[in-house]
Design a protein around this motif. Structure first.
Motif, mmCIF file in Angstrom:
data_model
loop_
_atom_site.group_PDB
_atom_site.id
_atom_site.type_symbol
_atom_site.label_atom_id
_atom_site.label_comp_id
_atom_site.label_asym_id
_atom_site.label_seq_id
_atom_site.Cartn_x
_atom_site.Cartn_y
_atom_site.Cartn_z
ATOM 1 N N ARG A 303 -70.137 -36.701 -16.348
ATOM 2 C CA ARG A 303 -69.301 -35.977 -15.379
ATOM 3 C C ARG A 303 -69.160 -36.694 -14.043
ATOM 4 O O ARG A 303 -69.963 -37.670 -13.708
ATOM 5 C CB ARG A 303 -69.963 -34.485 -15.022
ATOM 6 N N SER A 304 -68.421 -36.033 -13.014
ATOM 7 C CA SER A 304 -68.423 -36.883 -11.766
ATOM 8 C C SER A 304 -68.673 -35.698 -10.658
ATOM 9 O O SER A 304 -68.459 -34.543 -10.876
ATOM 10 C CB SER A 304 -67.285 -37.466 -11.654
ATOM 11 N N GLU A 315 -68.571 -30.475 -8.263
ATOM 12 C CA GLU A 315 -68.187 -31.057 -9.626
ATOM 13 C C GLU A 315 -66.670 -31.229 -9.668
ATOM 14 O O GLU A 315 -65.676 -30.495 -9.400
ATOM 15 C CB GLU A 315 -68.378 -29.824 -10.835
ATOM 16 N N ASP A 317 -63.255 -33.671 -11.256
ATOM 17 C CA ASP A 317 -62.763 -34.088 -12.595
ATOM 18 C C ASP A 317 -63.409 -34.944 -12.764
ATOM 19 O O ASP A 317 -64.004 -35.885 -12.234
ATOM 20 C CB ASP A 317 -61.202 -34.652 -12.363
ATOM 21 N N HIS A 318 -63.507 -35.007 -14.173
ATOM 22 C CA HIS A 318 -64.450 -36.078 -15.117
ATOM 23 C C HIS A 318 -64.082 -37.637 -14.679
ATOM 24 O O HIS A 318 -64.917 -38.340 -14.723
ATOM 25 C CB HIS A 318 -64.509 -35.955 -16.266
ATOM 26 N N MET A 325 -66.406 -43.820 -13.564
ATOM 27 C CA MET A 325 -66.426 -43.564 -14.648
ATOM 28 C C MET A 325 -65.889 -44.850 -15.974
ATOM 29 O O MET A 325 -66.514 -45.012 -16.852
ATOM 30 C CB MET A 325 -65.798 -42.409 -15.336
ATOM 31 N N PRO A 353 -69.122 -33.910 -22.523
ATOM 32 C CA PRO A 353 -68.552 -33.787 -21.066
ATOM 33 C C PRO A 353 -69.033 -32.969 -20.179
ATOM 34 O O PRO A 353 -68.898 -31.761 -20.475
ATOM 35 C CB PRO A 353 -67.056 -33.453 -21.409
ATOM 36 N N GLY A 356 -67.392 -28.296 -16.356
ATOM 37 C CA GLY A 356 -65.992 -28.212 -16.299
ATOM 38 C C GLY A 356 -65.624 -27.342 -15.534
ATOM 39 O O GLY A 356 -66.297 -26.378 -15.168
ATOM 40 N N ARG A 376 -63.921 -28.049 -20.302
ATOM 41 C CA ARG A 376 -64.622 -29.009 -20.825
ATOM 42 C C ARG A 376 -63.722 -29.906 -21.814
ATOM 43 O O ARG A 376 -63.909 -30.778 -22.144
ATOM 44 C CB ARG A 376 -65.641 -28.399 -21.649
ATOM 45 N N GLY A 379 -62.113 -32.378 -20.133
ATOM 46 C CA GLY A 379 -63.059 -33.503 -19.752
ATOM 47 C C GLY A 379 -63.122 -34.198 -20.954
ATOM 48 O O GLY A 379 -63.279 -35.645 -20.705
ATOM 49 N N LEU A 383 -62.155 -38.251 -21.424
ATOM 50 C CA LEU A 383 -62.994 -39.296 -21.592
ATOM 51 C C LEU A 383 -62.815 -40.014 -22.788
ATOM 52 O O LEU A 383 -63.158 -41.428 -22.875
ATOM 53 C CB LEU A 383 -64.430 -38.580 -21.699
#
Length: 396
Positions: A303-304, A315, A317-318, A325, A353, A356, A376, A379, A383
């Motif tokens: 996650r980011s 939090e 977006d992924h 990432m 992930p 979310g 999620r 995400g 990914l």
């Protein structure tokens, strides 16, 4: 080369996100725990098997336990902590006997992961989890009224916190209190203000070095048990990775983690690499950390977060935010190649992930904060697409 194992966290039969829904996302692995059992209790083979059967009946696999909670007595060395360590080892034996061989855990004192806002609205209209330093300081200084809190905040932060709490309604004060003390999903403890004061007092004489020593002692006891059971332990980083309420945090940096892995140099003493937790600190070079620690990583939380100069973060977006990432996943795939070249068995590293956004019709549902279905799913899709692109670019 096999892809990473896609997993999603499931909070058990009471989770509003069902196994049938998770299966539709394309995830094949489940990350769960026996949350109904008290901290420190032995997980019996019958209880483990019952949960495993529920998961497998949906065509899924119980890939990772997250978490087997570490009892507070083990962290403080107060009371009957030796019995709780023994119980922990018995649980690991029983998990291994049931074929569940990856166990994520954390050693954060008193509180698990912490946020101050569970519905922070982003410009797109989705909501995210957020940690606001001033809101946290306001709670610490003016709601909890911790005696030594003043030394942890600058005069400017104290003034801003006073303005913040003065502007809060009673409902907002209660919401902030509950968000911090009642426990976020995955936390095993919730506290009243009085209970929390008592817990903090237990750590009065425990600094970074002492808490680290208690962790090392725990590992020296349980890692041999885990090894004999074929179970790999993987510690989760602190979230957030800095001190809260004056409590020590000992899993926040590469130096911290290297010390833990070196304390018991056994592959069964490993790491959950959480990009979101570690990424909150600007001084954590995630790619360098992954390359240095890669051989001991047994589980990935991808996650980011987006941080600012004041210590706040939310939090993201992924594939955005402060976590690189692409570079992280590329380093993971390179670690897979190393394991494959060395004929190791743990090639298909499980990932999930992590967290979310609340979006679309999930905004009208009551789901665990950070654990919506659609956020999620988005995400996971992002990914997996990134993973596929990296593999193609490397000719894999």
């Amino acid at each position: 080369m096999p892809q990473l194992e896609a997993t999603l966290r499931w909070y058990g039969p009471s989770d509003v996100i069902t196994l049938k829904s998770i299966k539709q996302t394309g995830a094949t692995g489940i990350v769960t725990a026996l949350h109904h059992l008290a901290n420190g209790a032995v997980w019996s083979i019958s209880e483990i098997a019952k949960r495993k059967q529920i998961i497998e009946a949906e065509g899924l696999r119980w890939s990772v336990v997250e978490s087997v909670p570490v009892h507070e007595a083990i962290k403080t060395h107060i009371g009957d902590f030796e019995r709780y360590i023994t119980n922990y080892g018995e649980t690991l034996k029983n998990l291994g006997a049931c074929g569940i061989t990856t166990v994520c855990y954390n050693f954060m004192p008193v509180l698990d992961w912490t946020r101050t806002n569970l519905n922070y609205e982003l410009p797109t209209g989705v909501t995210a989890l957020r940690f606001d330093k001033i809101a946290f300081a306001a709670f610490d200084l003016y709601i909890l009224k911790r005696s030594s809190a003043l030394q942890d905040y600058t005069p400017v932060e104290q003034e801003e916190a006073k303005k913040y709490i003065t502007a809060c309604t009673p409902v907002e004060i209660e919401e902030l209190t509950q968000t911090i003390l009642a426990g976020l999903p995955g936390s095993e403890e919730g506290y009243t203000l009085d209970d929390f004061h008592h817990k903090l007092e237990e750590y009065t004489a425990i600094d970074h070095k002492e808490l680290q020593a208690h962790l090392f002692y725990f590992l020296q006891k349980v890692v041999p048990v885990a090894a004999s059971a074929g179970v790999k332990l993987c510690i989760h980083p602190d979230d957030p990775p800095f001190s809260l309420f004056g409590l020590p945090r000992i899993v926040s940096t590469q130096t911290d983690i290297a010390a833990i892995l070196n304390a018991v140099p056994d592959i069964h003493n490993g790491l959950t690499f959480c990009t979101g937790s570690l990424g909150v600190r600007e001084d954590n070079d995630l790619v360098a950390m992954l390359k240095a620690l890669g051989s001991r990583i047994h589980f990935l939380h991808l996650r980011s977060t987006q941080r600012d100069a004041y210590g706040n973060f939310y939090e993201a977006d992924h594939l955005s935010g402060d976590v690189p990432m692409y570079e992280v996943l590329k380093a993971v795939i390179e670690e897979q190649q190393r394991r494959l070249a060395n004929n190791l068995s743990d090639i298909q590293i499980p990932f999930r992930p992590d967290h979310g956004h609340k979006m679309l019709d999930d905004q009208d549902k009551h789901t665990n904060p950070g654990y919506t279905a659609i956020g999620r799913l988005k995400g996971l899709a992002a990914l997996q697409g990134l993973e596929l692109g990296i593999r193609k670019s490397l000719g894999l």
